[in-house]
Write a protein that holds these residues in place. Structure first.
Motif, mmCIF file in Angstrom:
data_model
loop_
_atom_site.group_PDB
_atom_site.id
_atom_site.type_symbol
_atom_site.label_atom_id
_atom_site.label_comp_id
_atom_site.label_asym_id
_atom_site.label_seq_id
_atom_site.Cartn_x
_atom_site.Cartn_y
_atom_site.Cartn_z
ATOM 1 N N ALA A 195 5.982 -6.940 -58.209
ATOM 2 C CA ALA A 195 5.916 -5.484 -58.590
ATOM 3 C C ALA A 195 7.157 -5.461 -60.569
ATOM 4 O O ALA A 195 6.070 -4.417 -60.544
ATOM 5 C CB ALA A 195 7.026 -4.594 -57.650
ATOM 6 N N ARG A 196 7.356 -6.876 -60.594
ATOM 7 C CA ARG A 196 7.864 -6.792 -61.637
ATOM 8 C C ARG A 196 6.916 -6.569 -62.534
ATOM 9 O O ARG A 196 6.829 -6.231 -63.647
ATOM 10 C CB ARG A 196 8.879 -7.563 -61.913
ATOM 11 N N HIS A 197 6.459 -7.895 -62.241
ATOM 12 C CA HIS A 197 4.971 -7.838 -63.097
ATOM 13 C C HIS A 197 4.094 -7.607 -63.345
ATOM 14 O O HIS A 197 3.066 -6.829 -64.529
ATOM 15 C CB HIS A 197 4.202 -9.691 -62.807
ATOM 16 N N LEU A 198 3.174 -6.959 -62.711
ATOM 17 C CA LEU A 198 2.590 -5.633 -62.164
ATOM 18 C C LEU A 198 2.729 -4.224 -63.060
ATOM 19 O O LEU A 198 2.464 -3.022 -63.168
ATOM 20 C CB LEU A 198 2.035 -5.510 -61.152
ATOM 21 N N ASP A 199 4.320 -3.946 -63.299
ATOM 22 C CA ASP A 199 5.025 -2.609 -64.237
ATOM 23 C C ASP A 199 4.522 -1.353 -62.958
ATOM 24 O O ASP A 199 4.151 -0.629 -63.353
ATOM 25 C CB ASP A 199 4.823 -2.410 -65.297
ATOM 26 N N GLN A 200 5.099 -2.170 -61.795
ATOM 27 C CA GLN A 200 5.027 -0.841 -60.746
ATOM 28 C C GLN A 200 6.166 -0.736 -59.465
ATOM 29 O O GLN A 200 6.912 -1.361 -59.927
ATOM 30 C CB GLN A 200 3.690 -0.922 -59.721
ATOM 31 N N PRO A 201 6.207 0.841 -59.030
ATOM 32 C CA PRO A 201 7.500 0.847 -57.982
ATOM 33 C C PRO A 201 7.080 -0.472 -57.088
ATOM 34 O O PRO A 201 5.357 -0.932 -56.705
ATOM 35 C CB PRO A 201 7.188 2.012 -57.496
ATOM 36 N N ALA A 202 8.380 -0.826 -56.177
ATOM 37 C CA ALA A 202 7.812 -1.407 -54.968
ATOM 38 C C ALA A 202 6.906 -1.201 -54.225
ATOM 39 O O ALA A 202 6.508 -1.825 -53.342
ATOM 40 C CB ALA A 202 8.950 -2.546 -54.666
ATOM 41 N N SER A 203 6.952 -0.045 -53.641
ATOM 42 C CA SER A 203 6.609 1.301 -52.538
ATOM 43 C C SER A 203 5.148 1.468 -53.114
ATOM 44 O O SER A 203 4.874 2.028 -52.176
ATOM 45 C CB SER A 203 7.870 1.886 -52.763
ATOM 46 N N TRP A 204 4.637 0.794 -53.790
ATOM 47 C CA TRP A 204 3.074 1.410 -54.213
ATOM 48 C C TRP A 204 2.518 0.001 -53.815
ATOM 49 O O TRP A 204 2.409 -1.102 -54.032
ATOM 50 C CB TRP A 204 3.164 1.455 -55.684
ATOM 51 N N PRO A 205 1.901 0.104 -52.847
ATOM 52 C CA PRO A 205 0.429 -0.234 -52.340
ATOM 53 C C PRO A 205 0.192 -1.207 -53.478
ATOM 54 O O PRO A 205 -0.592 -0.826 -54.313
ATOM 55 C CB PRO A 205 0.017 -0.087 -51.604
ATOM 56 N N ALA A 229 -3.305 -4.106 -58.832
ATOM 57 C CA ALA A 229 -1.892 -2.614 -59.114
ATOM 58 C C ALA A 229 -3.391 -1.913 -58.690
ATOM 59 O O ALA A 229 -4.113 -1.651 -59.329
ATOM 60 C CB ALA A 229 -1.711 -2.334 -60.039
ATOM 61 N N GLY A 230 -2.837 -1.427 -57.293
ATOM 62 C CA GLY A 230 -3.712 -0.347 -56.439
ATOM 63 C C GLY A 230 -3.908 0.643 -57.458
ATOM 64 O O GLY A 230 -5.484 1.571 -56.603
ATOM 65 N N GLU A 231 -2.986 1.321 -57.767
ATOM 66 C CA GLU A 231 -3.006 2.748 -58.074
ATOM 67 C C GLU A 231 -4.347 2.649 -59.677
ATOM 68 O O GLU A 231 -4.533 3.872 -60.095
ATOM 69 C CB GLU A 231 -1.987 2.955 -58.652
ATOM 70 N N ARG A 232 -4.512 1.364 -60.229
ATOM 71 C CA ARG A 232 -5.131 1.534 -61.180
ATOM 72 C C ARG A 232 -6.528 0.261 -61.271
ATOM 73 O O ARG A 232 -7.532 0.642 -61.561
ATOM 74 C CB ARG A 232 -4.162 -0.094 -62.268
ATOM 75 N N VAL A 233 -6.596 0.738 -60.315
ATOM 76 C CA VAL A 233 -7.995 0.048 -59.408
ATOM 77 C C VAL A 233 -8.831 -0.062 -58.330
ATOM 78 O O VAL A 233 -8.387 0.143 -57.308
ATOM 79 C CB VAL A 233 -7.767 -2.155 -59.937
#
Length: 257
Positions: A195-205, A229-233
């Protein structure tokens, strides 16, 4: 950040926040300040803040996650095509995105049972591991761990320091062409590090793609596990090429989850 001087209604709050979002502050995936913080900043009531945020949602600028907060919507979703000759840079360039990436480390490690099975190697056979963060327009897209047989590619890590892509890396090691042999796709929540590397919340799949690449004789040359990153692809399977894969290699993408 201070509020503009001419705030008189919820529409003014909405306009001010929309202008800031379009300017990149806060950026894609980042959370808006809390209702009390926005009320204090703009000098308006809770009702006005909620109407302003509702207006931002209607514009498609933010999304509210129950129990978590309101977040700026990510950049337009990348449609990543999985096919016989999938290449990260080509996929992004075709959609007007600028691909880039950075290496997060390399190592010579014993193959785990999963890696050994995928590469058809004896247990604990030495393999090169490359960890890399890939980006599109400067935004993290995926985090990958790739493994290559050390016996077949003895100078691979040295070559990696001189090239910028997997295709160029394998070409430098004497393999001018390769194909995707199989793919398995699943979903899960990311680890704290992912989550840190992908710059996203840990609650996002995240989407996880486990794939095997092979030379033109069908011998595995690389195994990777890539966390997207599930929200971006979104991932699309190219069935025309998949049919050719089945005829040539006796394998089809395995999509689960």
């Amino acid at each position: 950040m201070t509020a503009p001087d001419n705030i008189t209604s919820w529409r003014d709050v909405e306009a001010a926040l929309a202008a800031e979002i379009r300017a990149g502050v806060p950026g894609p995936g980042e959370r808006l300040p809390t209702e009390p913080a926005l009320m204090a900043r703009f000098g308006v009531g809770r009702h006005s803040v909620r109407r302003a945020v509702g207006g931002l949602e209607t514009q498609g600028l933010v999304q509210t996650r129950q129990g978590s907060g309101t977040y700026v919507r990510p950049a337009p979703v990348l449609d990543y095509r999985l096919s016989e000759r999938t290449r990260f840079s080509e996929n992004l360039l075709e959609q007007g995105r600028e691909p880039s990436g950075r290496s997060l480390g390399t190592a010579l490690v014993p193959a785990t049972p999963e890696v050994a099975r995928a590469l058809r190697l004896p247990p604990e056979e030495p393999v090169h591991n490359i960890r890399r963060l890939n980006l599109g327009d400067g935004v993290p897209i995926n985090l990958s761990d790739s493994y290559y047989p050390a016996r077949r590619f003895p100078g691979l890590i040295e070559a990696w320091a001189r090239v910028e892509s997997v295709t160029a890396l394998l070409a430098a090691c004497g393999l001018p062409d390769y194909r995707r042999l199989s793919s398995t796709v699943l979903t899960r929540l990311p680890s704290a590090e992912e989550a840190r590397h992908l710059d996203q919340p840990a609650s996002w799949p995240v989407l996880v793609v486990r794939k095997v690449d092979a030379d033109l004789a069908g011998v595995p040359v690389a195994y990777s596990e890539t966390v997207w990153a599930g929200e971006r692809v979104q991932l699309s399977v190219d069935h025309a090429h998949a049919a050719a894969d089945a005829a040539d290699l006796g394998e089809m993408p395995d999509v689960v989850g």
